[in-house]
Design an enzyme around this catalytic site. Structure first.
Site, mmCIF file in Angstrom:
data_model
loop_
_atom_site.group_PDB
_atom_site.id
_atom_site.type_symbol
_atom_site.label_atom_id
_atom_site.label_comp_id
_atom_site.label_asym_id
_atom_site.label_seq_id
_atom_site.Cartn_x
_atom_site.Cartn_y
_atom_site.Cartn_z
ATOM 1 N N HIS A 57 -8.044 -5.167 0.012
ATOM 2 C CA HIS A 57 -6.755 -4.507 0.188
ATOM 3 C C HIS A 57 -5.976 -5.107 1.359
ATOM 4 O O HIS A 57 -4.749 -5.213 1.312
ATOM 5 C CB HIS A 57 -6.997 -3.018 0.410
ATOM 6 C CG HIS A 57 -5.761 -2.183 0.424
ATOM 7 N ND1 HIS A 57 -4.923 -2.089 -0.660
ATOM 8 C CD2 HIS A 57 -5.207 -1.403 1.388
ATOM 9 C CE1 HIS A 57 -3.911 -1.277 -0.368
ATOM 10 N NE2 HIS A 57 -4.060 -0.866 0.868
ATOM 11 N N SER B 23 0.845 -1.191 0.000
ATOM 12 C CA SER B 23 0.000 0.000 0.000
ATOM 13 C C SER B 23 0.888 1.251 0.000
ATOM 14 O O SER B 23 1.759 1.403 -0.861
ATOM 15 C CB SER B 23 -0.939 -0.049 1.207
ATOM 16 O OG SER B 23 -1.936 0.927 1.132
ATOM 17 N N ASP C 284 -8.971 -6.441 -4.312
ATOM 18 C CA ASP C 284 -8.560 -5.144 -3.770
ATOM 19 C C ASP C 284 -9.196 -4.046 -4.611
ATOM 20 O O ASP C 284 -8.818 -3.841 -5.765
ATOM 21 C CB ASP C 284 -7.031 -5.040 -3.803
ATOM 22 C CG ASP C 284 -6.506 -3.751 -3.173
ATOM 23 O OD1 ASP C 284 -7.311 -2.863 -2.838
ATOM 24 O OD2 ASP C 284 -5.272 -3.654 -3.014
#
Lengths: 377, 377
Positions: free
Chosen positions: B348, B150, B315
């Site tokens: 995610h 991320s 995600d």
């Protein structure tokens, strides 16, 4: 603008208390509504249009004083997909809403104070029950159609369950048979923002002369994100900056921020916070299959209507899959269903926008209804 | 738990001011970090692990006093995918964060008061510049790899742009080359919730002895929705009610509400509101292609590293499409890229979870790095 497009709201007062799904009841109440077109002699051409979160009885036409155009004027009016030269169309502001019908901001006759937190939680079924009394008052035994998008579609579906003999057709657009965990989660964020705003005062902010604007703003902003598609947002706003360069601060810099703040500020200047809570809860609770062990087919057994179901490919709030679940359950019951999945870029909001294929689909469906009505005549 | 798993944080103070991307600078600052494994004689086995929004220098191992396990302990440790028996791994808390490194909650030496609103806005590049000084301090000229998920992946990518000769490999997981309008929109909702919380006091809440918990709670709740996939949320929570029936109120009823409130409350009890603003802004600003007219290939021309890029099918925060854009731009520059799109249900958050295919992919990549290091030896 021809003067025939000018419309005015009316209201009807109901003296009899309404017993709600919760077991609570609400004393005499007022519903504000509008009508377009003319009810025919055998009262067979009436169509009820149900509204979603931020809409009202003002579906079509124009207010002479303010110029405000109805929220579904592109769909409903003379010569439009739902043609008011043929049909007698009714728009009604739901009970508990904040555009004129009795709601939390009104005086509770039992206490002489604003309802506020005492206003009972309402369900989609309660709204439909309240609407049924309006239909009674207008002398309409059966609607040619009940129609709505999103939350309005839930009302149309509920009409066919609650009053199967009073609805010939249901037009259910961009809707769902139940909210997903993610849908509920977004509602919970919105409610938390409102409930935790110090200006909310436990729902009794009217007495304090304040409005929980900060909470409402955040609620609207997060809601708004779910109305637009990711792609559409990228296309419209992308990473555009208002001033062309980073400011290295926390103020509004990106166009998408500006847009959301504008939407949030506007909304918080007129919408009622208690109504927002009430509507999101009604959305969460809607789940006709729940009483049937989650079996939607079983829940829809008692329906008698014909259906038009419409979904939009980029709607991620109530995706086409949600509509297909309804279609499958209806087909399982042998109901006559027309289903259109419209390839449109605008996400959930597509149901409010002009789209030729979408509008022609609805028009064709109402043409069929009109033929059936006139054949009977 | 073998005692060898016990770890303790260290810290390093940097006297020289750091000039930031904004043009502002920050006076002497401290970075808190941890290390695992042993730096080899030719200092070729160092790996930097960069953290995302709510994580820290405590990547692996266990604190003896609290029992707290590192946030990526399933990935990093003896015998794990990133094997600390082979590699010398460094976790570092970013500048401006709230887990020990200098941040808005610390005293500004220039004023003798908390930085608060005066703490400068930081970018991913600023974090990487600060990390580079830590590398200098530890005597590491080149990392075998810089790795992160991320926002951590953005730092890994930035390392290969900012210090092309100091990174042999970048491992970029569940990341993106830029936030979309929708991503920015969610960040803006979170910031609005914090900024409009009366307890925020314009960022100087430390002086008032309060914390903008309501704003932080909402910020975390909306963020959390974007970390989970719709399907995973439906699977885990669905429409389950805590008490089995509707209460007809606005308190917590659905399990998903309870979960989000729990996450929001927990987060608001320890996270710093100014840090939240700072991180979301760094996310918004990250866009290495911007200086090259939006041409990511052009932006990545100067890179020299090899890359492992990993994405997860469900995600929707940083979708596989975001990773493919990076992969394409790297291939266009003739870089050596390994790309894995992992079919995982957890959205995610998958980058933090155990998933055999994902971990084996990372393990295989580090095996290759290890071979290259030991061949050189």
């Amino acid at each position: 603008m021809p003067s025939s497009r000018y419309v005015s709201p009316k209201s009807m007062y109901f003296r009899e208390p309404l017993v709600l799904e919760s077991g609570a009841s609400i004393a005499g109440y007022t519903l504000v509504y509008e009508t377009y077109g003319t009810l025919n002699a055998d009262r067979s051409n009436a169509v009820l249009v149900c509204h979603a979160l931020n809409a009202s009885h003002h579906v079509s036409g124009v207010y002479e004083d303010t110029g405000e155009v109805g929220w579904w004027d592109n769909m409903v009016g003379p010569g439009k997909a739902l043609d008011t030269d043929r049909f007698f169309v009714i728009g009604v502001n739901n009970l508990g809403h904040c555009y004129g019908s009795t709601g939390p901001m009104h005086i509770n006759p039992a206490t002489g104070k604003h309802y506020g937190a005492d206003f009972p939680v309402m369900t989609v079924q309660d709204w439909v029950d309240a609407q049924a009394r309006l239909a009674d008052g207008l002398g309409i035994q059966q609607f040619a159609a009940v129609m709505g998008g999103s939350l309005g579609g839930m009302q149309a579906m509920t009409w066919t369950l609650r009053y199967p003999d009073r609805v010939a057709n249901a037009v259910i657009i961009a809707s769902t048979s139940h909210l997903s965990a993610q849908n509920i989660a977004f509602n919970e964020v919105a409610r938390t923002a409102i409930l935790s705003d110090p200006d909310f005062h436990g729902g009794d902010f009217y007495s304090y002369g304040v409005v929980p604007k900060n909470g409402l703003r955040v609620a609207r902003m997060v809601g708004h994100i779910t109305y637009l598609s990711n792609d559409d947002m990228s296309e419209k706003f992308g990473r555009e900056l208002r001033s062309g360069e980073y400011k290295f601060g926390y103020g509004v810099e990106f166009e998408i921020e500006s847009y959301l703040q504008y939407q949030g500020n506007k909304f918080s200047s007129f919408f009622d916070a208690n109504t927002y809570l009430l509507i999101t809860r009604a959305l969460d609770y809607f789940d006709p299959a729940a009483k049937y062990g989650g079996d939607l087919s079983k829940a829809l057994e008692k329906t008698r209507a014909k259906y038009l179901i419409v979904s939009f490919t980029t709607d991620w709030r109530f995706s086409p899959e949600c509509s297909r679940i309804i279609v499958d359950a209806l087909i399982h019951n042998g109901r006559q269903v027309t289903y259109a999945e419209i390839d449109a870029p605008h996400g959930h909001d597509a149901f409010l926008l002009n789209d030729a294929r979408y509008h022609e689909t609805v028009r064709a469906y109402y043409d069929r209804i009109w033929q059936e009505i006139t054949e009977v005549d």
